[in-house]
Design a protein around this motif. Structure first.
Motif, mmCIF file in Angstrom:
data_model
loop_
_atom_site.group_PDB
_atom_site.id
_atom_site.type_symbol
_atom_site.label_atom_id
_atom_site.label_comp_id
_atom_site.label_asym_id
_atom_site.label_seq_id
_atom_site.Cartn_x
_atom_site.Cartn_y
_atom_site.Cartn_z
ATOM 1 N N ARG A 15 -53.111 -75.360 -70.438
ATOM 2 C CA ARG A 15 -52.957 -74.112 -69.679
ATOM 3 C C ARG A 15 -51.528 -73.596 -69.775
ATOM 4 N NH1 ARG A 15 -53.572 -74.282 -63.350
ATOM 5 N NH2 ARG A 15 -51.339 -74.262 -63.372
ATOM 6 N N SER A 18 -50.964 -72.172 -73.235
ATOM 7 C CA SER A 18 -51.661 -70.890 -73.365
ATOM 8 C C SER A 18 -50.882 -69.786 -72.668
ATOM 9 C CB SER A 18 -53.061 -71.014 -72.761
ATOM 10 O OG SER A 18 -53.690 -69.768 -72.718
ATOM 11 N N ASP A 19 -50.384 -70.064 -71.481
ATOM 12 C CA ASP A 19 -49.617 -69.066 -70.744
ATOM 13 C C ASP A 19 -48.257 -68.814 -71.393
ATOM 14 O OD1 ASP A 19 -51.554 -68.446 -68.819
ATOM 15 O OD2 ASP A 19 -51.018 -70.185 -67.623
ATOM 16 N N LYS A 22 -48.657 -66.367 -74.071
ATOM 17 C CA LYS A 22 -48.910 -65.032 -73.528
ATOM 18 C C LYS A 22 -47.745 -64.509 -72.683
ATOM 19 C CE LYS A 22 -53.874 -65.787 -73.200
ATOM 20 N NZ LYS A 22 -55.027 -65.603 -72.340
ATOM 21 N N SER A 121 -53.901 -67.099 -68.614
ATOM 22 C CA SER A 121 -55.147 -67.800 -68.920
ATOM 23 C C SER A 121 -56.094 -67.699 -67.727
ATOM 24 C CB SER A 121 -54.872 -69.265 -69.246
ATOM 25 O OG SER A 121 -54.408 -69.932 -68.094
ATOM 26 N N THR A 122 -57.361 -67.861 -67.987
ATOM 27 C CA THR A 122 -58.383 -67.816 -66.934
ATOM 28 C C THR A 122 -58.102 -68.883 -65.878
ATOM 29 O OG1 THR A 122 -59.978 -67.087 -68.583
ATOM 30 C CG2 THR A 122 -60.871 -67.927 -66.525
ATOM 31 N N GLU A 123 -57.664 -70.052 -66.321
ATOM 32 C CA GLU A 123 -57.384 -71.141 -65.392
ATOM 33 C C GLU A 123 -56.227 -70.785 -64.456
ATOM 34 O OE1 GLU A 123 -57.538 -71.530 -68.751
ATOM 35 O OE2 GLU A 123 -59.444 -72.591 -68.931
ATOM 36 N N THR A 124 -55.215 -70.118 -64.989
ATOM 37 C CA THR A 124 -54.072 -69.726 -64.153
ATOM 38 C C THR A 124 -54.495 -68.660 -63.150
ATOM 39 O OG1 THR A 124 -52.524 -70.278 -65.894
ATOM 40 C CG2 THR A 124 -51.724 -68.792 -64.189
#
Length: 188
Positions: A15, A18-19, A22, A121-124
């Motif tokens: 995560r 990924s962040d 981005k 991210s979707t998780e964040t």
């Protein structure tokens, strides 16, 4: 037990990576599909800045590295508004663009309401959403809560600012603060 902890640790690292990738991205929500085809996402962002934050555009040129539409399922039964992702050359430009709507409260593009948010991210986003109920309670108690990048909660208590990276750490902290325990009873 050990394997579960290891998996959670790896998921957290993924995560974060990924962040990090981005980090300079912004997400534009609500632009009509036909507009993106005509101008491209770069042109749309420039128009949004000119329309909503003229001072921001005058400071200096905001350099866009890449812009793209997000995948979307087209629905013939309704007008479509797609999302776009814009990768900026500098993180400071992203911060300026994200801060500007907080001051103005609503953004428009040719009279239509739009939103500009950080691309996470979707998780964040889920981790940030998980703080919402606690955030609202603290806000009503004037504890000046803030959700920090990526998904930590910051708040003021007894004149000090405390930061909690997750709910478990907050649970541990409130054991020594009976007043905070009372405020968050039934929520945490």
């Amino acid at each position: 037990e050990k394997e579960i902890k290891k998996i959670q640790e790896y998921e957290g690292r993924i995560r974060e990576l990924s962040d990090a990738v981005k980090r300079n991205n912004i997400h534009i929500i609500g632009i009509p599909e036909e507009e993106k085809r005509e101008k491209g996402a770069e042109g749309v962002l420039e128009q949004i800045i000119a329309e909503n934050f003229p001072d921001l555009g005058k400071e200096k040129v905001i350099e866009i590295q890449k812009a793209q539409r997000t995948p979307f399922r087209y629905n013939l039964n309704r007008s479509s508004a797609q999302h776009g992702i814009v990768k900026l050359a500098k993180y400071k430009d992203k911060e300026k663009i994200l801060k500007a709507p907080r001051d103005k409260h609503t953004l428009t593009y040719k009279g239509r309401h739009i939103r500009i948010v950080a691309d996470l991210s979707t998780e964040t986003w889920q981790a940030r959403k998980d703080w919402q109920e606690i955030f609202n309670v603290m806000n009503r108690k004037n504890m000046q809560p803030r959700i920090l990048y990526l998904a930590s909660l910051s708040f003021r208590i007894e004149g000090e600012i405390k930061v909690s990276p997750n709910k478990q750490k907050l649970k541990e902290f409130i054991t020594i603060k009976p007043a905070l325990q009372e405020i968050l009873r039934g929520i945490l």
